[in-house]
Design a protein around this motif. Structure first.
Motif, PDB file in Angstrom:
ATOM      1  N   MET A 140      40.073  35.828  28.522  1.00  0.00           N
ATOM      2  CA  MET A 140      39.528  35.031  29.622  1.00  0.00           C
ATOM      3  C   MET A 140      40.133  35.512  30.938  1.00  0.00           C
ATOM      4  O   MET A 140      41.332  35.728  31.040  1.00  0.00           O
ATOM      5  CB  MET A 140      39.873  33.549  29.403  1.00  0.00           C
ATOM      6  N   THR A 141      39.319  35.681  31.949  1.00  0.00           N
ATOM      7  CA  THR A 141      39.814  36.112  33.255  1.00  0.00           C
ATOM      8  C   THR A 141      39.103  35.343  34.351  1.00  0.00           C
ATOM      9  O   THR A 141      38.043  34.757  34.134  1.00  0.00           O
ATOM     10  CB  THR A 141      39.572  37.619  33.478  1.00  0.00           C
ATOM     11  N   VAL A 142      39.695  35.374  35.551  1.00  0.00           N
ATOM     12  CA  VAL A 142      39.011  34.829  36.710  1.00  0.00           C
ATOM     13  C   VAL A 142      37.826  35.735  37.012  1.00  0.00           C
ATOM     14  O   VAL A 142      37.944  36.956  36.956  1.00  0.00           O
ATOM     15  CB  VAL A 142      39.969  34.769  37.922  1.00  0.00           C
ATOM     16  N   ARG A 143      36.674  35.143  37.316  1.00  0.00           N
ATOM     17  CA  ARG A 143      35.507  35.955  37.633  1.00  0.00           C
ATOM     18  C   ARG A 143      35.844  36.962  38.719  1.00  0.00           C
ATOM     19  O   ARG A 143      36.617  36.674  39.625  1.00  0.00           O
ATOM     20  CB  ARG A 143      34.350  35.054  38.097  1.00  0.00           C
ATOM     21  N   ASP A 144      35.281  38.142  38.652  1.00  0.00           N
ATOM     22  CA  ASP A 144      35.617  39.214  39.578  1.00  0.00           C
ATOM     23  C   ASP A 144      35.053  38.919  40.967  1.00  0.00           C
ATOM     24  O   ASP A 144      33.853  39.012  41.201  1.00  0.00           O
ATOM     25  CB  ASP A 144      35.066  40.544  39.057  1.00  0.00           C
ATOM     26  N   TYR A 145      35.955  38.534  41.879  1.00  0.00           N
ATOM     27  CA  TYR A 145      35.577  38.292  43.260  1.00  0.00           C
ATOM     28  C   TYR A 145      35.984  39.461  44.157  1.00  0.00           C
ATOM     29  O   TYR A 145      36.081  39.310  45.374  1.00  0.00           O
ATOM     30  CB  TYR A 145      36.261  37.023  43.788  1.00  0.00           C
ATOM     31  N   ARG A 146      36.245  40.635  43.577  1.00  0.00           N
ATOM     32  CA  ARG A 146      36.839  41.731  44.335  1.00  0.00           C
ATOM     33  C   ARG A 146      36.071  42.046  45.616  1.00  0.00           C
ATOM     34  O   ARG A 146      36.636  42.193  46.678  1.00  0.00           O
ATOM     35  CB  ARG A 146      36.952  42.974  43.461  1.00  0.00           C
ATOM     36  N   ASP A 147      34.778  42.147  45.533  1.00  0.00           N
ATOM     37  CA  ASP A 147      34.006  42.497  46.722  1.00  0.00           C
ATOM     38  C   ASP A 147      34.115  41.430  47.804  1.00  0.00           C
ATOM     39  O   ASP A 147      34.038  41.727  48.996  1.00  0.00           O
ATOM     40  CB  ASP A 147      32.536  42.708  46.352  1.00  0.00           C
ATOM     41  N   GLU A 148      34.293  40.188  47.374  1.00  0.00           N
ATOM     42  CA  GLU A 148      34.323  39.094  48.337  1.00  0.00           C
ATOM     43  C   GLU A 148      35.683  38.919  48.995  1.00  0.00           C
ATOM     44  O   GLU A 148      35.771  38.534  50.165  1.00  0.00           O
ATOM     45  CB  GLU A 148      33.922  37.795  47.645  1.00  0.00           C
ATOM     46  N   PHE A 149      36.782  39.202  48.280  1.00  0.00           N
ATOM     47  CA  PHE A 149      38.115  38.921  48.815  1.00  0.00           C
ATOM     48  C   PHE A 149      38.876  40.156  49.291  1.00  0.00           C
ATOM     49  O   PHE A 149      39.997  40.018  49.779  1.00  0.00           O
ATOM     50  CB  PHE A 149      38.938  38.158  47.776  1.00  0.00           C
ATOM     51  N   THR A 150      38.325  41.334  49.152  1.00  0.00           N
ATOM     52  CA  THR A 150      39.003  42.515  49.671  1.00  0.00           C
ATOM     53  C   THR A 150      39.203  42.358  51.176  1.00  0.00           C
ATOM     54  O   THR A 150      38.243  42.146  51.928  1.00  0.00           O
ATOM     55  CB  THR A 150      38.191  43.788  49.381  1.00  0.00           C
ATOM     56  N   GLY A 151      40.458  42.423  51.606  1.00  0.00           N
ATOM     57  CA  GLY A 151      40.776  42.277  53.024  1.00  0.00           C
ATOM     58  C   GLY A 151      40.835  40.845  53.513  1.00  0.00           C
ATOM     59  O   GLY A 151      41.173  40.607  54.677  1.00  0.00           O
ATOM     60  N   THR A 152      40.543  39.878  52.665  1.00  0.00           N
ATOM     61  CA  THR A 152      40.620  38.473  53.062  1.00  0.00           C
ATOM     62  C   THR A 152      42.074  38.064  53.230  1.00  0.00           C
ATOM     63  O   THR A 152      42.913  38.349  52.377  1.00  0.00           O
ATOM     64  CB  THR A 152      39.956  37.574  51.998  1.00  0.00           C
ATOM     65  N   ARG A 153      42.382  37.401  54.324  1.00  0.00           N
ATOM     66  CA  ARG A 153      43.757  37.029  54.657  1.00  0.00           C
ATOM     67  C   ARG A 153      44.069  35.657  54.052  1.00  0.00           C
ATOM     68  O   ARG A 153      43.494  34.660  54.464  1.00  0.00           O
ATOM     69  CB  ARG A 153      43.922  36.999  56.174  1.00  0.00           C
ATOM     70  N   VAL A 154      44.990  35.661  53.087  1.00  0.00           N
ATOM     71  CA  VAL A 154      45.253  34.450  52.296  1.00  0.00           C
ATOM     72  C   VAL A 154      46.729  34.083  52.353  1.00  0.00           C
ATOM     73  O   VAL A 154      47.595  34.920  52.093  1.00  0.00           O
ATOM     74  CB  VAL A 154      44.827  34.652  50.826  1.00  0.00           C
ATOM     75  N   VAL A 155      47.013  32.831  52.670  1.00  0.00           N
ATOM     76  CA  VAL A 155      48.374  32.285  52.637  1.00  0.00           C
ATOM     77  C   VAL A 155      48.488  31.361  51.435  1.00  0.00           C
ATOM     78  O   VAL A 155      47.635  30.493  51.234  1.00  0.00           O
ATOM     79  CB  VAL A 155      48.695  31.492  53.927  1.00  0.00           C
ATOM     80  N   VAL A 156      49.540  31.543  50.626  1.00  0.00           N
ATOM     81  CA  VAL A 156      49.789  30.664  49.479  1.00  0.00           C
ATOM     82  C   VAL A 156      51.200  30.107  49.607  1.00  0.00           C
ATOM     83  O   VAL A 156      52.178  30.868  49.614  1.00  0.00           O
ATOM     84  CB  VAL A 156      49.648  31.406  48.130  1.00  0.00           C
ATOM     85  N   THR A 157      51.330  28.793  49.695  1.00  0.00           N
ATOM     86  CA  THR A 157      52.656  28.177  49.735  1.00  0.00           C
ATOM     87  C   THR A 157      53.079  27.810  48.313  1.00  0.00           C
ATOM     88  O   THR A 157      52.254  27.677  47.419  1.00  0.00           O
ATOM     89  CB  THR A 157      52.673  26.913  50.619  1.00  0.00           C
ATOM     90  N   GLY A 158      54.390  27.662  48.125  1.00  0.00           N
ATOM     91  CA  GLY A 158      54.892  27.364  46.781  1.00  0.00           C
ATOM     92  C   GLY A 158      54.546  28.458  45.795  1.00  0.00           C
ATOM     93  O   GLY A 158      54.305  28.206  44.613  1.00  0.00           O
ATOM     94  N   ALA A 159      54.560  29.701  46.269  1.00  0.00           N
ATOM     95  CA  ALA A 159      54.046  30.821  45.475  1.00  0.00           C
ATOM     96  C   ALA A 159      54.923  31.174  44.282  1.00  0.00           C
ATOM     97  O   ALA A 159      54.446  31.818  43.342  1.00  0.00           O
ATOM     98  CB  ALA A 159      53.860  32.049  46.365  1.00  0.00           C
ATOM     99  N   ALA A 160      56.194  30.778  44.293  1.00  0.00           N
ATOM    100  CA  ALA A 160      57.091  31.141  43.189  1.00  0.00           C
ATOM    101  C   ALA A 160      56.973  30.195  41.997  1.00  0.00           C
ATOM    102  O   ALA A 160      57.522  30.476  40.936  1.00  0.00           O
ATOM    103  CB  ALA A 160      58.539  31.188  43.674  1.00  0.00           C
ATOM    104  N   GLY A 161      56.271  29.080  42.163  1.00  0.00           N
ATOM    105  CA  GLY A 161      56.058  28.166  41.053  1.00  0.00           C
ATOM    106  C   GLY A 161      54.974  28.682  40.125  1.00  0.00           C
ATOM    107  O   GLY A 161      54.295  29.672  40.414  1.00  0.00           O
ATOM    108  N   ILE A 162      54.781  27.990  39.000  1.00  0.00           N
ATOM    109  CA  ILE A 162      53.852  28.495  37.995  1.00  0.00           C
ATOM    110  C   ILE A 162      52.419  28.561  38.511  1.00  0.00           C
ATOM    111  O   ILE A 162      51.745  29.593  38.380  1.00  0.00           O
ATOM    112  CB  ILE A 162      53.939  27.665  36.694  1.00  0.00           C
TER     113      ILE A 162
END
Length: 265
Positions: free
Chosen positions: A1-23
């Motif tokens: 099982m994998t996350v659907r391939d969003y590669r074309d949509e998120f390439t270069g997208t600027r994403v901030v994730v807080t609490g990134a070291a948690g599970i």
């Protein structure tokens, strides 16, 4: 099982994730990285954060979101790194399992500072930057089933997550006219998602209360986060998606094992 391939949509997208070291933060960061996103990761735990960022080739900044200076530093770093983020994932959260009698005001303030105040302030600054840059950004807030089904010894956490979901709806209404979308994901129970070690008995008991019969895996919540951050949900805002195997749908007791039908003899 994998996350659907969003590669074309998120390439270069600027994403901030807080609490990134948690599970859940790690799983979400991994999913965005696999989809080609440009990541800025943050967590109060410097060493695991640095290791994750190195593995994913991401920017990172250690910051304690309960500290106003740490919160300001992160906000400044986001603004200094990009004109505006495309996606902000407010995942950072504290979950102290303490009874009322031993929960003091300092604990209450710290939980609310991280789970509510930091989320609000980072969202506010992200929206300001998105509006200035004309970016139709997306914010995904991470909540919990505790917002609608609180348990014992977690009243402050439950209250903070209920606040997250109310903030999400209110903020979404305010910024909808600008094309900015804000939604919430409620991840399900995942072994290892709490700081304290969980016994096999506890994990088994939690699994038995999940209608779909398993705990949350590494692709469940991230799939919902990426979906809400994608153009697939361009008409979705102000809502909460529960990715919990049916846990918050209602009370659930595993049915007894089915008995073979009588053969009539």
């Amino acid at each position: 099982m994998t996350v659907r391939d969003y590669r074309d949509e998120f390439t270069g997208t600027r994403v901030v994730v807080t609490g990134a070291a948690g599970i859940f933060g790690t799983w979400i960061a991994e999913a965005f990285a696999a989809a080609g996103a440009d990541l800025l990761l943050t967590d109060a735990r410097a060493e695991p954060l640095a290791a994750l960022a190195k593995r994913l080739g991401a920017r990172h900044l250690a910051a304690d979101l309960a500290d106003p200076d740490g919160l300001r530093t992160l906000g400044d770093a986001v603004a200094g790194t990009w004109e505006a983020p495309d996606v902000l994932v407010n995942n950072a959260g504290l979950y102290p399992r303490t009874p009322l009698a031993t929960t003091g005001p300092d604990t209450v303030r710290r939980v609310l500072d991280v789970n509510v105040v930091a989320l609000f302030e980072l969202s506010r600054r992200a929206v300001d930057a998105m509006l200035a840059a004309g970016v139709p950004g997306r914010i995904v807030n991470i909540s919990s089933g505790a917002a609608v089904r609180p348990g014992a010894s977690g009243s402050v956490y439950a209250a903070s997550k209920a606040a997250v979901e109310t903030l999400t709806r209110s903020m979404a209404l305010e910024v909808a006219r600008y094309g900015i979308r804000i939604n919430t994901v409620q991840p399900g129970f995942a072994p290892g998602s709490e700081v304290s070690a969980l016994t096999e008995e506890h994990i088994r008991g939690m699994r038995n209360r999940i209608p779909l019969g398993r705990t949350s895996g590494p692709y469940d919540a991230p799939a919902a986060v990426l979906w809400l951050a994608s153009d697939d949900t361009s008409f979705v805002t102000g809502t909460t998606v529960a990715v919990d195997g049916g846990r918050t749908a209602g009370d659930y007791t595993p049915p007894p094992l089915a008995l073979p039908e009588e053969d009539g003899r």
